[in-house]
Design a protein around this motif. Structure first.
Motif, PDB file in Angstrom:
ATOM      1  N   ASP A 168       1.029  -4.402  -4.356  1.00 43.36           N
ATOM      2  CA  ASP A 168       0.345  -5.669  -4.105  1.00 43.36           C
ATOM      3  C   ASP A 168      -0.954  -5.387  -3.362  1.00 43.36           C
ATOM      4  N   LEU A 169      -2.067  -5.838  -3.918  1.00 44.85           N
ATOM      5  CA  LEU A 169      -3.395  -5.555  -3.374  1.00 44.85           C
ATOM      6  C   LEU A 169      -3.507  -5.919  -1.895  1.00 44.85           C
ATOM      7  N   ASP A 170      -2.887  -7.010  -1.496  1.00 41.26           N
ATOM      8  CA  ASP A 170      -2.952  -7.456  -0.103  1.00 41.26           C
ATOM      9  C   ASP A 170      -1.681  -7.132   0.668  1.00 41.26           C
ATOM     10  N   GLY A 171      -0.850  -6.261   0.109  1.00 41.20           N
ATOM     11  CA  GLY A 171       0.433  -5.950   0.724  1.00 41.20           C
ATOM     12  C   GLY A 171       0.373  -4.843   1.760  1.00 41.20           C
ATOM     13  N   ALA A 172       1.439  -4.731   2.503  1.00 38.27           N
ATOM     14  CA  ALA A 172       1.521  -3.768   3.601  1.00 38.27           C
ATOM     15  C   ALA A 172       1.521  -2.322   3.114  1.00 38.27           C
ATOM     16  N   HIS A 173       2.086  -2.058   1.939  1.00 37.35           N
ATOM     17  CA  HIS A 173       2.139  -0.682   1.444  1.00 37.35           C
ATOM     18  C   HIS A 173       0.748  -0.164   1.087  1.00 37.35           C
ATOM     19  N   VAL A 174      -0.052  -1.010   0.462  1.00 40.60           N
ATOM     20  CA  VAL A 174      -1.423  -0.624   0.137  1.00 40.60           C
ATOM     21  C   VAL A 174      -2.212  -0.420   1.426  1.00 40.60           C
ATOM     22  N   GLU A 175      -2.023  -1.300   2.378  1.00 44.43           N
ATOM     23  CA  GLU A 175      -2.726  -1.174   3.665  1.00 44.43           C
ATOM     24  C   GLU A 175      -2.330   0.114   4.380  1.00 44.43           C
TER      25      GLU A 175
END
Length: 109
Positions: free
Chosen positions: A66-73
């Motif tokens: 997910d672009l705005d998800g915690a994993h990407v962050e």
């Protein structure tokens, strides 16, 4: 470790073989469990960069991209090389947005 060494010797590889001193082992896994991943992040005192010490190569899967998800962050903040699973159902604009988010300076590796 000693059990693994006995197994290697049973296979004909001796601990004194040059391959035992020169083989590099790298690990990779999906960074799925963030509390686990976060607990193993370390800061390099020479560069100031943060590295996920749970593996050499962390990747983002279909469930966690997910672009705005915690994993990407999380992956945005580590200096490790990272991977991104891009299946046939992924829209090209989503892939481009993730690449931009994860590697805005387009650094190879």
């Amino acid at each position: 470790i000693s059990e693994a060494m006995r197994f290697m010797e049973a296979c004909g590889v001796q601990g004194s073989d040059p391959v035992m001193a020169s083989t590099s082992v790298y690990t990779s896994h999906e960074g799925l469990l963030l509390p686990y991943e976060e607990a193993l992040v370390r800061r390099d005192p020479l560069t100031g960069q943060y590295f996920a010490s749970s593996g050499h190569f962390i990747w983002i899967g279909e469930r966690t991209r997910d672009l705005d998800g915690a994993h990407v962050e999380f992956c945005r903040g580590i200096a490790n090389p990272i991977g991104l699973k891009a299946g046939p159902g992924m829209e090209p604009d989503v892939l481009l947005a993730l690449c931009e988010r994860l590697n805005p300076d387009n650094i190879p590796g």
